[in-house]
Design a protein around this motif. Structure first.
Motif, PDB file in Angstrom:
ATOM      1  N   GLU A 361       0.834  -1.205   0.000  1.00 44.09           N
ATOM      2  CA  GLU A 361       0.000   0.000   0.000  1.00 44.09           C
ATOM      3  C   GLU A 361       0.868   1.254   0.000  1.00 44.09           C
ATOM      4  N   GLU A 362       1.892   1.243   0.818  1.00 43.36           N
ATOM      5  CA  GLU A 362       2.758   2.417   0.915  1.00 43.36           C
ATOM      6  C   GLU A 362       3.447   2.667  -0.429  1.00 43.36           C
ATOM      7  N   LEU A 363       3.895   1.565  -1.039  1.00 45.04           N
ATOM      8  CA  LEU A 363       4.591   1.680  -2.310  1.00 45.04           C
ATOM      9  C   LEU A 363       3.670   2.275  -3.380  1.00 45.04           C
ATOM     10  N   LYS A 364       2.431   1.772  -3.396  1.00 48.65           N
ATOM     11  CA  LYS A 364       1.492   2.279  -4.396  1.00 48.65           C
ATOM     12  C   LYS A 364       1.191   3.749  -4.162  1.00 48.65           C
ATOM     13  N   ASP A 365       1.049   4.107  -2.913  1.00 54.58           N
ATOM     14  CA  ASP A 365       0.777   5.503  -2.574  1.00 54.58           C
ATOM     15  C   ASP A 365       1.944   6.386  -3.023  1.00 54.58           C
ATOM     16  N   LEU A 366       3.151   5.938  -2.742  1.00 53.71           N
ATOM     17  CA  LEU A 366       4.331   6.722  -3.124  1.00 53.71           C
ATOM     18  C   LEU A 366       4.414   6.870  -4.638  1.00 53.71           C
ATOM     19  N   GLU A 367       4.122   5.802  -5.343  1.00 54.00           N
ATOM     20  CA  GLU A 367       4.212   5.883  -6.799  1.00 54.00           C
ATOM     21  C   GLU A 367       3.155   6.814  -7.371  1.00 54.00           C
ATOM     22  N   CYS A 368       1.981   6.864  -6.736  1.00 49.31           N
ATOM     23  CA  CYS A 368       0.950   7.817  -7.159  1.00 49.31           C
ATOM     24  C   CYS A 368       1.463   9.244  -7.006  1.00 49.31           C
ATOM     25  N   ARG A 369       2.276   9.450  -5.987  1.00 50.35           N
ATOM     26  CA  ARG A 369       2.774  10.808  -5.744  1.00 50.35           C
ATOM     27  C   ARG A 369       3.986  11.130  -6.616  1.00 50.35           C
ATOM     28  N   GLY A 370       4.404  10.182  -7.438  1.00 50.39           N
ATOM     29  CA  GLY A 370       5.485  10.488  -8.378  1.00 50.39           C
ATOM     30  C   GLY A 370       6.797   9.786  -8.071  1.00 50.39           C
ATOM     31  N   SER A 461      30.633   9.270  -3.408  1.00 51.35           N
ATOM     32  CA  SER A 461      30.642  10.285  -4.471  1.00 51.35           C
ATOM     33  C   SER A 461      29.256  10.347  -5.089  1.00 51.35           C
ATOM     34  N   LEU A 462      28.866  11.527  -5.461  1.00 50.68           N
ATOM     35  CA  LEU A 462      27.638  11.681  -6.253  1.00 50.68           C
ATOM     36  C   LEU A 462      28.005  11.418  -7.702  1.00 50.68           C
ATOM     37  N   LEU A 463      27.371  10.434  -8.312  1.00 50.91           N
ATOM     38  CA  LEU A 463      27.751  10.078  -9.683  1.00 50.91           C
ATOM     39  C   LEU A 463      26.832  10.697 -10.713  1.00 50.91           C
ATOM     40  N   ASP A 464      25.576  10.809 -10.353  1.00 50.07           N
ATOM     41  CA  ASP A 464      24.647  11.364 -11.341  1.00 50.07           C
ATOM     42  C   ASP A 464      23.478  11.988 -10.599  1.00 50.07           C
ATOM     43  N   PHE A 465      22.938  13.001 -11.192  1.00 49.51           N
ATOM     44  CA  PHE A 465      21.847  13.754 -10.586  1.00 49.51           C
ATOM     45  C   PHE A 465      20.866  14.077 -11.700  1.00 49.51           C
ATOM     46  N   LYS A 466      19.667  13.553 -11.604  1.00 49.35           N
ATOM     47  CA  LYS A 466      18.694  13.783 -12.677  1.00 49.35           C
ATOM     48  C   LYS A 466      17.436  14.410 -12.094  1.00 49.35           C
ATOM     49  N   VAL A 467      16.937  15.395 -12.781  1.00 48.65           N
ATOM     50  CA  VAL A 467      15.695  16.026 -12.351  1.00 48.65           C
ATOM     51  C   VAL A 467      14.657  15.836 -13.447  1.00 48.65           C
ATOM     52  N   VAL A 480       8.481  17.740  -8.966  1.00 44.12           N
ATOM     53  CA  VAL A 480       9.756  17.300  -9.527  1.00 44.12           C
ATOM     54  C   VAL A 480      10.228  16.030  -8.826  1.00 44.12           C
ATOM     55  N   ARG A 481      10.802  15.173  -9.638  1.00 45.02           N
ATOM     56  CA  ARG A 481      11.397  13.943  -9.099  1.00 45.02           C
ATOM     57  C   ARG A 481      12.899  14.031  -9.305  1.00 45.02           C
ATOM     58  N   VAL A 482      13.639  13.819  -8.241  1.00 41.37           N
ATOM     59  CA  VAL A 482      15.096  13.841  -8.324  1.00 41.37           C
ATOM     60  C   VAL A 482      15.613  12.424  -8.132  1.00 41.37           C
ATOM     61  N   LEU A 483      16.462  12.004  -9.053  1.00 40.24           N
ATOM     62  CA  LEU A 483      17.103  10.691  -8.918  1.00 40.24           C
ATOM     63  C   LEU A 483      18.587  10.940  -8.741  1.00 40.24           C
ATOM     64  N   ILE A 484      19.149  10.373  -7.704  1.00 37.42           N
ATOM     65  CA  ILE A 484      20.580  10.546  -7.454  1.00 37.42           C
ATOM     66  C   ILE A 484      21.250   9.184  -7.511  1.00 37.42           C
ATOM     67  N   GLU A 485      22.351   9.127  -8.194  1.00 38.70           N
ATOM     68  CA  GLU A 485      23.135   7.904  -8.177  1.00 38.70           C
ATOM     69  C   GLU A 485      24.423   8.196  -7.429  1.00 38.70           C
ATOM     70  N   SER A 499       8.960  16.145  -4.737  1.00 34.87           N
ATOM     71  CA  SER A 499       8.326  17.265  -4.041  1.00 34.87           C
ATOM     72  C   SER A 499       7.908  18.317  -5.070  1.00 34.87           C
ATOM     73  N   HIS A 500       7.106  19.288  -4.616  1.00 33.18           N
ATOM     74  CA  HIS A 500       6.855  20.459  -5.460  1.00 33.18           C
ATOM     75  C   HIS A 500       8.104  21.324  -5.514  1.00 33.18           C
ATOM     76  N   ASN A 501       8.979  21.128  -4.533  1.00 32.61           N
ATOM     77  CA  ASN A 501      10.136  21.987  -4.352  1.00 32.61           C
ATOM     78  C   ASN A 501      11.414  21.212  -4.696  1.00 32.61           C
ATOM     79  N   LEU A 502      12.171  21.739  -5.633  1.00 33.57           N
ATOM     80  CA  LEU A 502      13.373  21.032  -6.093  1.00 33.57           C
ATOM     81  C   LEU A 502      14.363  20.772  -4.955  1.00 33.57           C
ATOM     82  N   VAL A 503      14.515  21.767  -4.079  1.00 34.16           N
ATOM     83  CA  VAL A 503      15.488  21.600  -2.991  1.00 34.16           C
ATOM     84  C   VAL A 503      15.028  20.496  -2.042  1.00 34.16           C
ATOM     85  N   GLU A 504      13.754  20.467  -1.766  1.00 36.34           N
ATOM     86  CA  GLU A 504      13.215  19.439  -0.871  1.00 36.34           C
ATOM     87  C   GLU A 504      13.369  18.042  -1.500  1.00 36.34           C
ATOM     88  N   ALA A 505      13.060  17.943  -2.791  1.00 34.42           N
ATOM     89  CA  ALA A 505      13.182  16.641  -3.470  1.00 34.42           C
ATOM     90  C   ALA A 505      14.641  16.185  -3.466  1.00 34.42           C
TER      91      ALA A 505
END
Ligand SMILES: [Zn+2]
Length: 565
Positions: A361-370, A461-467, A480-485, A499-505
């Motif tokens: 349930e939590e996973l589905k909820d999170l995916e609904c939120r992006g 190390s931060l290898l990749d940062f995608k927004v 916005v969804r931020v993916l960090i590798e 988040s709606h906010n890039l810094v928060e995401a």
């Protein structure tokens, strides 16, 4: 099983790719790998076209390749000169290779409009050049340029060119679909005609402009070609050459030809990724046989089925080409995805049904939120550990503040972040850092604070940062969804924030990344009571050694990208 000769031209035609430039050192390393893999011929370049190619032929002689024969590539002599006096032919011989491949025209149109010489004169160029080279080199391959177009336009002339090459002693006549626009039926017909016209063994060299290079190559083999030319991952001019990875796997696994040993074939994915690494290209996930998605299953029904019998949705066993099955997480997932993933992590979900349902349930909820966990399996593992094992983060954020400041219009803005957090010993740490963007400033401040408690954070190390901006719904503004590798010397792992906010995401993904580092180190040391797992991380991202090699070079680039965000 009959054998097929593999003729690799990654180092010559592959270098014609718009975005590929191999150094001399790269070319030598690739040649060694191709030899290990079992390729029969390695076309090293066009001597005389540039100093790097000339240097390659000199250096490759010192490699002592075990089986592959090196070929130098060039054109037939020029009209109006002799082979002796021809600069290009001289450079071909200076390369001192056991094999020389010469390209000549077989289509009447370019002979008349590009070379602008009479048709019979072109036949003389072919015959002369091949006879001259054959007297001086073990093997001479004639590359019949535009053969398939030539055979359509003036079949008798195209075949006369092939006969001239055969009579002059060519050891292989390679039929080229130079423009890459032929179709399999046509390639089969024209190859059969060539087969009937000359006794010389035939090769096939296809370009991919109609996305048919692999199919055309196989059609030619059906019609009698015994040598296949192509490049690793289909690198090459315009849309590329026939992808040897797909050609080899298909010939060997489906058509009963033998190209390389089964043990070598199991190294196909590694070879493909190695060449991409050196070409500085992100490997194509969707590449047949060797791509990371080639055996990835997402739909819940498919997952359940492949767990019963992988043959239901997999055309070959991924292991035979060095790939592996993956199960992806998504809102399509039924319970079986979670259970599969959990087993991968060594967690028994079967016995905890209520918790499994809650997690789902939590996973589905999170995916609904992006949220999306496909590239963020570290975030997913933390989520599972929190839901099922009461895992808690070893630090607590009290607050952060980020200031962006631009003092003069012509100067870039600077960002400053301050962070307050509580460590495992209840000590409060209050730090500040600057960066060229809010995310970099936040990352630096967070690390500075955490390193006091956990010095190992320095290894990350931060290898990749995608927004990714996700569509807004109901006028509430985009999310916005931020993916960090991230990576350290052992692993690489992905985390996500939304988040709606890039810094928060970004903050969410950064915190998960560093939290995961602490979690996995503790697990490795046996401090977290979960059975040893096939690292959550390795399953998402290539082999560990390649990943850490990449990790070593990447931080600077990524820091800049993070700052730009
Ligand atoms: Zn080509």
């Amino acid at each position: 099983m009959s054998g097929i000769q593999l003729y690799d031209t990654t180092l010559r035609d592959g270098c014609q790719s718009e975005d590929v430039a191999f150094t001399l050192e790269d070319k030598l390393r690739i040649a060694e790998r191709l030899d290990d893999f079992g390729v029969h011929y390695i076309e090293g370049g066009w001597p005389g076209s540039n100093p790097r190619d000339a240097g390659f032929f000199e250096a490759v002689r010192r490699l002592s390749l075990r089986r592959a024969r090196v070929a130098a590539f060039g054109a037939t002599r020029r009209h109006g000169t002799t082979c002796d006096a021809d600069q290009n032919i001289r450079m071909l011989l200076q390369a001192q290779t056991p094999v020389v491949t010469v390209v000549g025209r077989t289509w009447d149109l370019p002979v008349e409009q590009d070379l602008r010489i009479p048709l019979p004169a072109n036949v003389d160029l072919i015959a002369d050049s091949i006879a001259y080279l054959r007297a001086r080199v073990d093997e001479v391959v004639f590359d019949a340029e535009h053969f398939f177009d030539g055979y359509r336009s003036a079949p008798a002339y195209a075949l006369a060119c092939l006969r001239a090459a055969a009579d002059a002693g060519a050891t292989v006549i390679c039929l080229c679909d130079t423009r890459g626009g032929s179709t399999p039926e046509w390639v089969a017909q024209a190859t059969a005609a060539a087969h009937a016209a000359v006794a010389t063994p035939l090769g096939i060299h296809c370009h991919n402009d109609a996305d048919l290079a692999v199919a055309n190559t196989l059609a030619a083999v059906h019609a009698g070609a015994v040598q296949v030319q192509g490049t690793i991952n289909g690198l090459g001019e315009r849309c590329g050459n026939a992808n040897l990875c797909s050609v080899i796997a298909t010939l060997q696994l489906k058509l009963g030809y033998e190209c390389v040993s089964p043990a070598a074939l199991a190294g196909l994915q590694t070879l493909a990724h190695f060449v991409d690494e050196l070409a500085n290209r992100e490997p194509d996930k969707r590449q047949p046989y060797v791509g990371l998605s080639a055996f990835a299953h997402k739909g819940g029904l498919h997952v359940a089925a492949v767990q019963r019998n992988r043959e239901i949705y997999e055309h070959v066993d991924p292991a035979v080409v060095g790939n592996h099955q993956r199960v992806l997480l998504s809102d399509l997932s039924g319970r079986s995805n979670i259970a599969y993933k959990a087993r991968e992590f060594g967690i028994d979900l079967e016995s905890q049904d209520a918790a499994v349902r809650a997690l789902l349930e939590e996973l589905k909820d999170l995916e609904c939120r992006g949220y999306q966990f496909e590239g963020a399996e570290a975030s997913f593992e933390l989520l599972m550990q929190r839901a099922l094992h009461g895992y808690t983060r070893r630090f607590r954020l009290i607050g952060f503040r980020v200031i962006d400041e631009k003092r003069v219009e012509t100067e870039p803005s600077i960002s400053e972040a301050t962070i307050m957090l509580e460590g495992p010993d209840r000590q409060i740490e209050h730090t500040a850092a600057t960066g060229n963007g809010p995310v970099q400033a936040l990352d630096r401040a967070l690390r500075k604070a955490l390193t006091k408690f956990f010095p190992e954070i320095d290894e990350v190390s931060l290898l990749d940062f995608k927004v990714r901006v996700l569509g807004s719904e109901g006028g509430t503004g985009a999310v916005v969804r931020v993916l960090i590798e991230s990576g350290d010397v052992h692993d690489r792992w992905g985390t996500v924030g939304v988040s709606h906010n890039l810094v928060e995401a970004s903050w969410q993904a950064l915190v998960d990344s560093l939290d995961f580092k602490l979690y996995k180190d503790a697990k490795r040391a046996g401090a977290i009571g979960v059975p040893a797992t096939p690292a959550a991380t390795a399953s998402t991202s290539g082999t560990t050694s390649e990943a850490s090699a990449r990790a070593a070079g990447a931080p600077a680039r990524v820091a800049r990208r993070a700052g730009e965000a």
